[in-house]
Scaffold this motif. Structure first.
Motif, PDB file in Angstrom:
ATOM      1  N   SER A   1       0.819  -1.215   0.000  1.00 17.56           N
ATOM      2  CA  SER A   1       0.000   0.000   0.000  1.00 17.56           C
ATOM      3  C   SER A   1       0.852   1.264   0.000  1.00 17.56           C
ATOM      4  CB  SER A   1      -0.928   0.011   1.219  1.00 17.56           C
ATOM      5  OG  SER A   1      -0.186   0.124   2.430  1.00 17.56           O
ATOM      6  N   ALA A   2       2.175   1.114   0.063  1.00 19.20           N
ATOM      7  CA  ALA A   2       3.077   2.269   0.085  1.00 19.20           C
ATOM      8  C   ALA A   2       3.432   2.642  -1.345  1.00 19.20           C
ATOM      9  CB  ALA A   2       4.323   1.937   0.892  1.00 19.20           C
ATOM     10  N   GLN A   3       2.556   3.406  -1.990  1.00 14.81           N
ATOM     11  CA  GLN A   3       2.667   3.654  -3.424  1.00 14.81           C
ATOM     12  C   GLN A   3       2.985   5.104  -3.785  1.00 14.81           C
ATOM     13  OE1 GLN A   3       2.556   1.328  -5.892  1.00 14.81           O
ATOM     14  NE2 GLN A   3       2.486  -0.209  -4.273  1.00 14.81           N
ATOM     15  N   ALA A   4       3.306   5.935  -2.794  1.00 17.53           N
ATOM     16  CA  ALA A   4       3.542   7.351  -3.091  1.00 17.53           C
ATOM     17  C   ALA A   4       4.734   7.531  -4.030  1.00 17.53           C
ATOM     18  CB  ALA A   4       3.784   8.129  -1.800  1.00 17.53           C
ATOM     19  N   LYS A   5       4.512   8.293  -5.107  1.00 14.00           N
ATOM     20  CA  LYS A   5       5.576   8.615  -6.055  1.00 14.00           C
ATOM     21  C   LYS A   5       5.488  10.090  -6.415  1.00 14.00           C
ATOM     22  CE  LYS A   5       5.965   3.979  -8.039  1.00 14.00           C
ATOM     23  NZ  LYS A   5       5.952   3.156  -9.277  1.00 14.00           N
ATOM     24  N   ASP A   6       6.592  10.631  -6.912  1.00 14.23           N
ATOM     25  CA  ASP A   6       6.604  12.039  -7.282  1.00 14.23           C
ATOM     26  C   ASP A   6       6.210  12.209  -8.748  1.00 14.23           C
ATOM     27  OD1 ASP A   6       8.828  11.324  -8.806  1.00 14.23           O
ATOM     28  OD2 ASP A   6      10.278  12.263  -7.449  1.00 14.23           O
ATOM     29  N   ALA A   7       6.334  13.432  -9.248  1.00  6.17           N
ATOM     30  CA  ALA A   7       5.918  13.725 -10.619  1.00  6.17           C
ATOM     31  C   ALA A   7       6.758  12.968 -11.648  1.00  6.17           C
ATOM     32  CB  ALA A   7       6.013  15.230 -10.879  1.00  6.17           C
ATOM     33  N   LYS A   8       7.937  12.510 -11.252  1.00 11.12           N
ATOM     34  CA  LYS A   8       8.797  11.723 -12.142  1.00 11.12           C
ATOM     35  C   LYS A   8       8.573  10.224 -11.965  1.00 11.12           C
ATOM     36  CE  LYS A   8      12.458  15.223 -12.178  1.00 11.12           C
ATOM     37  NZ  LYS A   8      13.887  15.503 -11.860  1.00 11.12           N
ATOM     38  N   ASP A   9       7.531   9.860 -11.230  1.00 13.03           N
ATOM     39  CA  ASP A   9       7.186   8.465 -10.958  1.00 13.03           C
ATOM     40  C   ASP A   9       8.267   7.771 -10.127  1.00 13.03           C
ATOM     41  OD1 ASP A   9       5.202   6.467 -11.201  1.00 13.03           O
ATOM     42  OD2 ASP A   9       6.382   5.417 -12.718  1.00 13.03           O
ATOM     43  N   GLU A  10       8.892   8.537  -9.223  1.00 13.75           N
ATOM     44  CA  GLU A  10       9.923   7.995  -8.355  1.00 13.75           C
ATOM     45  C   GLU A  10       9.486   8.047  -6.896  1.00 13.75           C
ATOM     46  OE1 GLU A  10      13.365  10.315  -9.224  1.00 13.75           O
ATOM     47  OE2 GLU A  10      13.773   9.294 -11.132  1.00 13.75           O
ATOM     48  N   ARG A  11      10.005   7.146  -6.104  1.00 14.48           N
ATOM     49  CA  ARG A  11       9.697   7.090  -4.679  1.00 14.48           C
ATOM     50  C   ARG A  11      10.607   8.022  -3.889  1.00 14.48           C
ATOM     51  NH1 ARG A  11       6.606   2.560  -3.306  1.00 14.48           N
ATOM     52  NH2 ARG A  11       6.432   0.920  -4.887  1.00 14.48           N
ATOM     53  N   SER A  12      10.206   8.313  -2.661  1.00 16.43           N
ATOM     54  CA  SER A  12      11.025   9.158  -1.793  1.00 16.43           C
ATOM     55  C   SER A  12      12.304   8.445  -1.394  1.00 16.43           C
ATOM     56  CB  SER A  12      10.256   9.495  -0.504  1.00 16.43           C
ATOM     57  OG  SER A  12       9.045  10.145  -0.765  1.00 16.43           O
ATOM     58  N   PRO A  13      13.449   9.107  -1.459  1.00 15.43           N
ATOM     59  CA  PRO A  13      14.658   8.526  -0.881  1.00 15.43           C
ATOM     60  C   PRO A  13      14.535   8.499   0.645  1.00 15.43           C
ATOM     61  CG  PRO A  13      15.066  10.781  -1.571  1.00 15.43           C
ATOM     62  CD  PRO A  13      13.693  10.430  -2.047  1.00 15.43           C
ATOM     63  N   ILE A  14      15.113   7.472   1.250  1.00 19.45           N
ATOM     64  CA  ILE A  14      15.015   7.286   2.698  1.00 19.45           C
ATOM     65  C   ILE A  14      16.412   7.098   3.269  1.00 19.45           C
ATOM     66  CG2 ILE A  14      14.168   5.773   4.541  1.00 19.45           C
ATOM     67  CD1 ILE A  14      11.865   4.987   2.674  1.00 19.45           C
ATOM     68  N   LEU A  15      16.665   7.752   4.406  1.00 17.55           N
ATOM     69  CA  LEU A  15      17.873   7.505   5.185  1.00 17.55           C
ATOM     70  C   LEU A  15      17.450   7.097   6.585  1.00 17.55           C
ATOM     71  CD1 LEU A  15      20.933   7.578   5.767  1.00 17.55           C
ATOM     72  CD2 LEU A  15      20.679  10.016   6.307  1.00 17.55           C
ATOM     73  N   LEU A  16      17.948   5.954   7.047  1.00  9.23           N
ATOM     74  CA  LEU A  16      17.724   5.478   8.408  1.00  9.23           C
ATOM     75  C   LEU A  16      19.038   5.579   9.181  1.00  9.23           C
ATOM     76  CD1 LEU A  16      15.647   2.246   7.639  1.00  9.23           C
ATOM     77  CD2 LEU A  16      14.785   4.544   8.163  1.00  9.23           C
ATOM     78  N   ALA A  17      18.976   6.111  10.405  1.00  9.06           N
ATOM     79  CA  ALA A  17      20.160   6.247  11.245  1.00  9.06           C
ATOM     80  C   ALA A  17      19.872   5.623  12.606  1.00  9.06           C
ATOM     81  CB  ALA A  17      20.537   7.720  11.402  1.00  9.06           C
ATOM     82  N   HIS A  18      20.883   4.961  13.170  1.00  4.08           N
ATOM     83  CA  HIS A  18      20.651   4.229  14.415  1.00  4.08           C
ATOM     84  C   HIS A  18      21.968   4.075  15.172  1.00  4.08           C
ATOM     85  CE1 HIS A  18      17.002   1.760  15.652  1.00  4.08           C
ATOM     86  NE2 HIS A  18      17.820   1.606  16.680  1.00  4.08           N
ATOM     87  N   GLY A  19      21.886   4.102  16.495  1.00  2.03           N
ATOM     88  CA  GLY A  19      23.044   3.815  17.325  1.00  2.03           C
ATOM     89  C   GLY A  19      23.194   2.330  17.568  1.00  2.03           C
ATOM     90  N   ASP A  20      24.435   1.846  17.566  1.00  6.14           N
ATOM     91  CA  ASP A  20      24.613   0.402  17.729  1.00  6.14           C
ATOM     92  C   ASP A  20      24.493  -0.056  19.179  1.00  6.14           C
ATOM     93  OD1 ASP A  20      27.026   1.216  18.846  1.00  6.14           O
ATOM     94  OD2 ASP A  20      28.292   0.067  17.471  1.00  6.14           O
ATOM     95  N   GLN A  21      24.292   0.902  20.109  1.00  5.97           N
ATOM     96  CA  GLN A  21      24.084   0.556  21.514  1.00  5.97           C
ATOM     97  C   GLN A  21      22.664   0.902  21.981  1.00  5.97           C
ATOM     98  OE1 GLN A  21      26.554  -1.129  23.279  1.00  5.97           O
ATOM     99  NE2 GLN A  21      27.456  -1.152  21.217  1.00  5.97           N
ATOM    100  N   ASP A  22      21.739   1.013  21.050  1.00 10.19           N
ATOM    101  CA  ASP A  22      20.354   1.373  21.388  1.00 10.19           C
ATOM    102  C   ASP A  22      19.695   0.229  22.158  1.00 10.19           C
ATOM    103  OD1 ASP A  22      17.647   2.142  21.416  1.00 10.19           O
ATOM    104  OD2 ASP A  22      17.811   3.116  19.457  1.00 10.19           O
ATOM    105  N   ASP A  23      19.267   0.500  23.396  1.00 13.19           N
ATOM    106  CA  ASP A  23      18.617  -0.523  24.205  1.00 13.19           C
ATOM    107  C   ASP A  23      17.103  -0.335  24.261  1.00 13.19           C
ATOM    108  OD1 ASP A  23      18.514   1.740  25.769  1.00 13.19           O
ATOM    109  OD2 ASP A  23      19.422   0.840  27.551  1.00 13.19           O
ATOM    110  N   VAL A  24      16.568   0.607  23.489  1.00 12.01           N
ATOM    111  CA  VAL A  24      15.124   0.814  23.406  1.00 12.01           C
ATOM    112  C   VAL A  24      14.578   0.159  22.146  1.00 12.01           C
ATOM    113  CG1 VAL A  24      13.263   2.528  23.275  1.00 12.01           C
ATOM    114  CG2 VAL A  24      15.260   2.946  24.739  1.00 12.01           C
TER     115      VAL A  24
END
Length: 232
Positions: free
Chosen positions: A148-171
């Motif tokens: 269902s995640a079908q959002a695209k821009d006027a060029k028929d492209e999806r949003s770029p995504i960056l995920l960031a995370h700490g390697d000691q995250d205890d949550v």
């Protein structure tokens, strides 16, 4: 009717050319992230920043807010939670874009923890894809529903995504980032990731640097490092 959202804002000097919306974590509020906008001004000139408060008081942190309850602390709450929060956030985003006369191609969503869950869910399901989605210390809710995640821009492209995370995250363990990246990639959704060594459940200088540069590139802005030492 979706609840009306509001929160702190940082206005640009002159006309706004793009909009960055921060989505805070469980038990915080919009004031928790809005100051990042000040740190990103060199990367993102002409940017308006907004950080809405989540609509519900937080059951486990009475002075804070929540996008949806996490009383059970299990995955069964995540999918109904992000779906329930989506209409109010969409309404806020539409109003903020209208305020500045901008389209979704000039919008970026930046989430932390629970806010990352919502940024990914809503950003991938807008009528038009935003310019970028940046998620710190979060996870992907309902990966089985990525069709269902079908959002695209006027060029028929999806949003770029960056995920960031700490390697000691205890949550939210760092494994959640790698799992989300793999699930998104399998759905042909472009995703990058940044690992912060020694970091727990939070955002450090390296994450802010990578995030600011990622947003600047996504908006098509000239990339220039601010003066001073590179954050680590």
């Amino acid at each position: 009717m979706a609840p009306s959202l509001d929160g702190p804002r940082l206005a640009p000097k002159g006309h706004a050319k793009q909009l960055v919306v921060f989505l805070h974590g469980y038990g915080a509020d919009g004031n928790d992230l809005i100051a990042i906008g000040e740190q990103w001004r060199d990367f993102l000139p002409g940017t308006a920043f907004a950080a809405p408060h989540a609509p519900q008081p937080c059951a486990q942190a009475p002075v804070g807010r929540q996008w949806f309850p996490l009383s059970l602390r299990d995955e069964s709450e995540l999918w109904p939670g992000v779906n329930g929060a989506q209409p109010g956030l969409d309404q806020f985003l539409d109003a903020e874009l209208a305020r500045y006369g901008l389209g979704d191609d000039r919008l970026a969503l930046v989430g932390f923890s629970q806010g990352t869950m919502l940024a990914l869910h809503v950003g991938l399901r807008r009528k038009r894809a935003p310019a970028a989605i940046l998620g710190y210390s979060g996870l992907l809710a309902g990966p089985e529903h990525l069709a269902s995640a079908q959002a695209k821009d006027a060029k028929d492209e999806r949003s770029p995504i960056l995920l960031a995370h700490g390697d000691q995250d205890d949550v939210i363990p760092v494994e959640a980032m790698f799992i989300a990246a793999e699930q998104l990639a399998e759905a042909d959704i472009p995703v990058q990731w940044h690992l912060a060594p020694g970091l727990g459940h939070g955002i450090d200088g390296s994450g802010l640097l990578h995030g600011g540069l990622f947003l600047a590139k996504s908006f098509g802005l000239k990339l220039e490092l601010p003066p001073g030492p590179i954050p680590r």
